[in-house]
Design an enzyme around this catalytic site. Structure first.
Site, PDB file in Angstrom:
ATOM      1  N   VAL A 143       0.868  -1.185   0.000  1.00 40.47           N
ATOM      2  CA  VAL A 143       0.000   0.000   0.000  1.00 40.47           C
ATOM      3  C   VAL A 143       0.903   1.233   0.000  1.00 40.47           C
ATOM      4  O   VAL A 143       1.619   1.479   0.975  1.00 40.47           O
ATOM      5  CB  VAL A 143      -0.912   0.019   1.252  1.00 40.47           C
ATOM      6  CG1 VAL A 143      -1.802   1.258   1.242  1.00 40.47           C
ATOM      7  CG2 VAL A 143      -1.768  -1.245   1.317  1.00 40.47           C
ATOM      8  N   CYS A 160       4.889  -2.432   2.842  1.00 43.89           N
ATOM      9  CA  CYS A 160       5.184  -3.588   1.990  1.00 43.89           C
ATOM     10  C   CYS A 160       4.123  -4.679   2.169  1.00 43.89           C
ATOM     11  O   CYS A 160       3.451  -4.765   3.205  1.00 43.89           O
ATOM     12  CB  CYS A 160       6.547  -4.174   2.340  1.00 43.89           C
ATOM     13  SG  CYS A 160       7.955  -3.238   1.698  1.00 43.89           S
ATOM     14  N   GLU A 186       4.531  -7.775   2.739  1.00 39.69           N
ATOM     15  CA  GLU A 186       4.836  -8.701   3.832  1.00 39.69           C
ATOM     16  C   GLU A 186       4.395  -8.119   5.173  1.00 39.69           C
ATOM     17  O   GLU A 186       4.070  -8.871   6.105  1.00 39.69           O
ATOM     18  CB  GLU A 186       6.334  -9.021   3.865  1.00 39.69           C
ATOM     19  CG  GLU A 186       6.848  -9.733   2.614  1.00 39.69           C
ATOM     20  CD  GLU A 186       7.329  -8.775   1.526  1.00 39.69           C
ATOM     21  OE1 GLU A 186       6.789  -7.646   1.450  1.00 39.69           O
ATOM     22  OE2 GLU A 186       8.218  -9.146   0.760  1.00 39.69           O
ATOM     23  N   CYS A 246      12.222  -7.638   0.825  1.00 36.95           N
ATOM     24  CA  CYS A 246      13.290  -6.669   1.077  1.00 36.95           C
ATOM     25  C   CYS A 246      13.895  -6.930   2.459  1.00 36.95           C
ATOM     26  O   CYS A 246      13.381  -7.730   3.243  1.00 36.95           O
ATOM     27  CB  CYS A 246      12.749  -5.241   0.971  1.00 36.95           C
ATOM     28  SG  CYS A 246      11.692  -4.752   2.362  1.00 36.95           S
ATOM     29  N   CYS A 285      11.611  -6.434   5.446  1.00 35.48           N
ATOM     30  CA  CYS A 285      10.579  -7.475   5.536  1.00 35.48           C
ATOM     31  C   CYS A 285      11.165  -8.814   5.977  1.00 35.48           C
ATOM     32  O   CYS A 285      10.485  -9.612   6.618  1.00 35.48           O
ATOM     33  CB  CYS A 285       9.847  -7.600   4.209  1.00 35.48           C
ATOM     34  SG  CYS A 285       8.783  -6.171   3.910  1.00 35.48           S
TER      35      CYS A 285
HETATM   36  N1  THU Z   1       7.647  -3.942  -1.856  1.00 29.42           N
HETATM   37  C1  THU Z   1       6.972  -4.903  -1.144  1.00 29.42           C
HETATM   38  O1  THU Z   1       5.745  -4.876  -1.031  1.00 29.42           O
HETATM   39  N2  THU Z   1       7.701  -5.897  -0.573  1.00 29.42           N
HETATM   40  C2  THU Z   1       9.066  -6.018  -0.665  1.00 29.42           C
HETATM   41  O2  THU Z   1       9.637  -6.922  -0.064  1.00 29.42           O
HETATM   42  C3  THU Z   1       9.818  -5.095  -1.510  1.00 29.42           C
HETATM   43  C4  THU Z   1       9.076  -3.917  -2.033  1.00 29.42           C
HETATM   44  C5  THU Z   1       6.869  -2.864  -2.455  1.00 29.42           C
HETATM   45  C6  THU Z   1       7.053  -1.542  -1.792  1.00 29.42           C
HETATM   46  C7  THU Z   1       6.721  -0.588  -2.915  1.00 29.42           C
HETATM   47  O3  THU Z   1       5.321  -0.331  -2.886  1.00 29.42           O
HETATM   48  C8  THU Z   1       7.064  -1.322  -4.183  1.00 29.42           C
HETATM   49  O4  THU Z   1       7.235  -2.677  -3.809  1.00 29.42           O
HETATM   50  C9  THU Z   1       8.326  -0.832  -4.873  1.00 29.42           C
HETATM   51  O5  THU Z   1       9.397  -0.800  -3.998  1.00 29.42           O
END
Ligand code: THU
Length: 131
Positions: free
Chosen positions: A45, A55, A57, A88, A91
């Site tokens: 979001v 993120c 996660e 990432c 996360c």
């Molecule tokens: N993002 C995630 O949802 N999880 C991750 O582990 C890495 C990045 C999202 C955050 C952001 O909305 C988009 O990916 C680009 O970085």
């Protein structure tokens, strides 16, 4: 408990399509299995104030606790087209608390234990009085 990886992957991709990612355009979905067999999901979001992005996660771990808690045993992170993503760094740390070092994380080469993606993690045992 048996993990239905094809179902988890499909659910992660399906959930990614619900993500709010108008800025990066990267929609991310996470699907996880809990020790008691529950299946949970989360999506990223984003916010006009970019640094406030949540993120997928993090949503997943919120869903874990909101639905009764427990330990996550398996996680798949996907884009809407089904591409596999790795969590990432932040996360990985969040997932470590929710699933521990044996938590299985899906990769392009199949599931690996979280301990391989985040070795020597900082955990509650590193806090005073918790070791
Ligand atoms: N993002 C995630 O949802 N999880 C991750 O582990 C890495 C990045 C999202 C955050 C952001 O909305 C988009 O990916 C680009 O970085």
């Amino acid at each position: 408990m048996e993990i239905d990886w094809p179902a988890l992957r499909a659910l992660a991709a399906q959930t990614a399509a619900s993500a709010h990612a108008p800025y990066s355009k990267l929609q991310v979905g996470a699907a996880g299995q809990v020790g008691d067999g529950r299946v949970i999901v989360g999506c990223n979001v984003e916010n006009a104030s970019y640094g406030l992005t949540l993120c997928a996660e993090c949503g997943l771990v919120s869903a874990l606790h909101a639905s009764g808690g427990g330990t996550i045993t398996a996680v798949s992170v996907r884009t809407p087209d089904g591409s596999c993503l790795l969590p990432c760094g932040r996360c990985r740390q969040v997932l470590m608390e929710a699933g521990g070092p044996a938590l299985l994380i899906d990769t392009e080469d199949g599931p690996v234990e979280l301990d391989r993606l985040l070795p020597s993690a900082f955990t509650q045992t590193d806090l005073p009085g918790r070791g």
